[in-house]
Each structure stands twice: as C-alpha cells, then as structure tokens.
Design a protein around this motif. Structure first.
Motif, PDB file in Angstrom:
ATOM      1  N   GLN A   1       0.839  -1.190   0.000  1.00 32.66           N
ATOM      2  CA  GLN A   1       0.000   0.000   0.000  1.00 32.66           C
ATOM      3  C   GLN A   1       0.875   1.242   0.000  1.00 32.66           C
ATOM      4  O   GLN A   1       1.621   1.484   0.961  1.00 32.66           O
TER       5      GLN A   1
ATOM      6  N   LYS B   1      -3.069   5.417  -1.455  1.00 30.37           N
ATOM      7  CA  LYS B   1      -3.587   4.465  -2.437  1.00 30.37           C
ATOM      8  C   LYS B   1      -4.132   3.230  -1.746  1.00 30.37           C
ATOM      9  O   LYS B   1      -3.878   2.988  -0.572  1.00 30.37           O
ATOM     10  N   GLU B   2      -4.861   2.434  -2.490  1.00 30.03           N
ATOM     11  CA  GLU B   2      -5.441   1.227  -1.917  1.00 30.03           C
ATOM     12  C   GLU B   2      -4.391   0.121  -1.829  1.00 30.03           C
ATOM     13  O   GLU B   2      -3.369   0.163  -2.517  1.00 30.03           O
TER      14      GLU B   2
END
Length: 123
Positions: free
Chosen positions: A38, A42-43
């Motif tokens: 990660q 961001k995911e």
C-alpha cells in the motif's frame, strides 16, 4: 495465525531487499500466503501469493520477473525477494494468510494480516 513482517528499509533504485514474514500457529502449512502493498494515499494491492505447499506462485504484472515469493513450512516463514527495485515499489508491504488455501487477488479476501513493513526505494 499471527503474522510478523520484517525486512523493509531504504534502498536505491536497482537494489534488492528480502522481506520476511514469521507466522505463529500449528497449521501454517494449511494456509495460502501472500504479500500486498500500500503506497501513501492508495489502496492496498496484490503483489504475490503462494500455495500451501509452495508449488505454485502468483505475481502482479508490475513485479513479475523481479520479485520471488517463497515459503519454509518447517520454519513457518514466508519470504519476498525483491530485485531490481524501482521508486514505484515504495510502499508498506503486508504479509497475509488465508486459511482455506485459496489464492485471491483482492485484499478483502484475506482475514489475517501482519503489521506491515515499509520499503522505500530512492531514485
């Protein structure tokens, strides 16, 4: 299962790091294992996974040919060897496990997570 990831650090582009994940519990060999990462803002994204026996491995396209996942069931360890690192590999890396041995690419398919280890790749 409890997971403890380690091995992150600061490395220059083109360098290498090996991440380790130590697992507790008596049934480690029944879990499929994986690594996600990660980046800030961001995911969490899939990086690599490995089946129970270690016989099959799976990689994100972005790391294929550069990263290698492996496991040692006797030591209850899983590793991620990262070579030819790029600045875009900078992220917190998480070790994960799935009790039914399945291989999935979405973070929400995994119930067990380590605490994460930071990898920073400088240009």
């Amino acid at each position: 299962v409890q997971l403890q990831a380690s091995g992150g650090g600061l490395v220059q582009a083109g360098g290498s790091l090996r991440l380790s994940c130590a697992a507790s519990g008596r049934t480690f060999s029944s879990y499929s294992m994986g690594w996600f990462r990660q980046a800030p803002g961001k995911e969490r994204k899939f990086v690599a996974s490995i089946t129970r026996s270690g016989g099959s491995t799976y990689y994100a396209d972005s790391v294929k040919g550069r990263f290698t996942i492996s496991r040692d069931n006797a030591k209850k360890m899983v590793y991620l060897q990262m070579n030819s690192l790029k600045p875009e590999d900078t992220a917190v890396y998480y070790c994960t496990a799935r009790s039914d041995g399945g291989i999935y690419y979405a973070a929400n398919e995994y119930a067990y997570w380590g605490q994460g280890t930071l990898v920073t790749v400088s240009s």
